[in-house]
Design an enzyme around this catalytic site. Structure first.
Site, PDB file in Angstrom:
ATOM      1  N   HIS A 141      41.660  34.176 -15.818  1.00  0.00           N
ATOM      2  CA  HIS A 141      42.503  34.959 -14.905  1.00  0.00           C
ATOM      3  C   HIS A 141      42.614  34.247 -13.548  1.00  0.00           C
ATOM      4  CE1 HIS A 141      43.599  38.996 -12.993  1.00  0.00           C
ATOM      5  NE2 HIS A 141      43.236  38.277 -11.941  1.00  0.00           N
ATOM      6  N   GLU A 142      41.475  33.815 -13.011  1.00  0.00           N
ATOM      7  CA  GLU A 142      41.482  33.157 -11.694  1.00  0.00           C
ATOM      8  C   GLU A 142      42.121  31.776 -11.749  1.00  0.00           C
ATOM      9  OE1 GLU A 142      40.871  34.898  -9.127  1.00  0.00           O
ATOM     10  OE2 GLU A 142      40.112  36.584 -10.292  1.00  0.00           O
ATOM     11  N   HIS A 145      45.739  32.274 -11.538  1.00  0.00           N
ATOM     12  CA  HIS A 145      46.161  32.426 -10.146  1.00  0.00           C
ATOM     13  C   HIS A 145      46.359  31.056  -9.498  1.00  0.00           C
ATOM     14  CE1 HIS A 145      46.157  36.688  -9.416  1.00  0.00           C
ATOM     15  NE2 HIS A 145      44.856  36.865  -9.630  1.00  0.00           N
ATOM     16  N   GLU A 192      48.670  40.157 -10.501  1.00  0.00           N
ATOM     17  CA  GLU A 192      47.458  40.452 -11.271  1.00  0.00           C
ATOM     18  C   GLU A 192      47.784  40.616 -12.752  1.00  0.00           C
ATOM     19  OE1 GLU A 192      44.028  40.756 -10.374  1.00  0.00           O
ATOM     20  OE2 GLU A 192      44.944  39.507  -8.840  1.00  0.00           O
TER      21      GLU A 192
END
Length: 378
Positions: A141-142, A145, A192
């Protein structure tokens, strides 16, 4: 990261995962997130503006703070997290592995910040809460980003939020900054959802992603939780109540940087069942060397189509009303009244009976079908 550098890892996970060489972040970005990013990337002078702004932001201070007061993930510290980080960068083909820090904080959290170069921070609360596969999805997930360039806007959001707190005593100054913060938060909530998709592409285990979101919502009590029941909460949240509840949902969401956890889980599961996701897993996805040819108009068109489809398919009372207005439905005044009061448009009042809430409500009313559009509840 190159193929050879990945092969040099000492602790590469045994389960084979697909690698997405040259993948563009457009492959997994939520339509609303993608259209905003494409527009910003195409904006003339955008990079120059933010390089200038970087001198005003405390990025160097943040880097020194984490370096001095957190634990940097490496081959010597939090080795299992370091392996996950390098593996995530390999799968999404992110050439430069961002520095990652573990920060002492009982609150489960993770973030990717930075203007010149992204850094990833995870809290001890999160590390202690999640198992290996759940943590792999969070690190993915990060990294998602970082690949999307979200770290820049996240840093600006943190900076402006801090400024807003400092100038809260100045009415007009606070209003102006909070207007920007509110807009950035709305974008960030969509980002997100994009990063959740990146986490699934890295972990390639939907159940692990679902478990991680459940734990963030309810703690380390998996034996007390159920994925299907958790997803049912999202459905009940979306369609429950009347128009008043829809307004309350918006007010509850406005101060948040993240969407509600049940909503994230439902959105991710829905995306995992789409043809778009399957095409990515089959190796058919946008490449980042094609990003320069991306059309802003096409991205906005896709975003508009997504929102139109969301309004049509939504079970939320407010979204249904918006759909009715867009469709030119008759008796909009009556529909608005009914949705605010939680009453249906049928019955005696709709046929010439009392409409002021006095005589019409004097006697007992017949039970209402809970599936009726105007009925309160789910």
């Amino acid at each position: 990261m190159t193929e050879r550098s990945h092969e040099s890892h000492e602790n590469v996970p045994s389960r084979q995962r697909r690698r997405f060489a040259g993948i563009s972040s457009r492959a997994y970005e939520h339509p609303a997130d993608r259209s905003a990013l494409v527009a910003l990337r195409k904006l003339s002078g955008f990079d120059t503006v933010f390089k200038t702004l970087s001198g005003l932001l405390p990025e160097r201070s943040l880097r020194l703070l984490f370096l001095s007061d957190s634990v940097r993930v490496s081959d010597a510290q939090f080795v299992h997290l370091n392996d996950m980080l390098r593996d995530a960068c390999y799968i999404l083909d992110l050439e430069k592995v961002p520095p990652m820090y573990v920060n002492q904080d009982p609150q489960p959290n993770a973030m990717c910040i930075g203007l010149d170069e992204p850094i990833i921070v995870v809290t001890t609360g999160l590390v202690e809460l999640l198992d290996e596969e759940e943590m792999r999805a969070v690190i993915g997930h990060e990294v998602g980003h970082a690949l999307s360039g979200h770290a820049v806007y996240r840093t600006i959001l943190l900076f402006l939020t801090n400024i807003a707190l400092k100038v809260a005593w100045i009415p007009l100054g606070n209003v102006a900054i909070m207007a920007i913060v509110t807009a950035l938060r709305e974008w960030f909530r969509k980002s997100e959802l994009s990063a959740d998709r990146a986490g699934l592409l890295v972990g390639q285990d939907l159940q692990a992603s679902m478990r991680g979101l459940m734990k963030i919502a309810g703690g380390n009590h998996l034996h007390e939780m159920n994925v299907d029941a958790f997803l049912a909460q999202a459905d009940e949240y979306e369609k429950g109540g009347d128009l008043r509840d829809s307004v309350l949902k918006i007010l509850n969401l406005l101060p948040r940087s993240h969407p509600f956890t049940t909503v994230r889980a439902a959105e991710l599961k829905k995306w995992s069942e789409t043809r778009d996701y399957q095409r990515i897993m089959d190796g058919h996805y946008p490449r980042r060397d094609e990003d320069k040819d991306t059309s802003v108009t096409d991205s906005f068109r896709e975003s508009a189509a997504h929102y139109a489809d969301t309004v049509r398919s939504s079970k939320d009372p407010l979204m249904k009303l918006v759909g009715d207005i867009a469709g030119g439905a008759g008796d909009l005044g009556g529909k608005l009244r009914d949705k605010f009061t939680g009453q249906g448009s049928g019955g005696a009042a709709g046929k010439g009976g009392a409409t002021d809430g006095s005589a019409g409500s004097a006697g007992p009313q017949e039970p209402r079908n809970p599936d009726e559009p105007g009925a309160a509840g789910s």
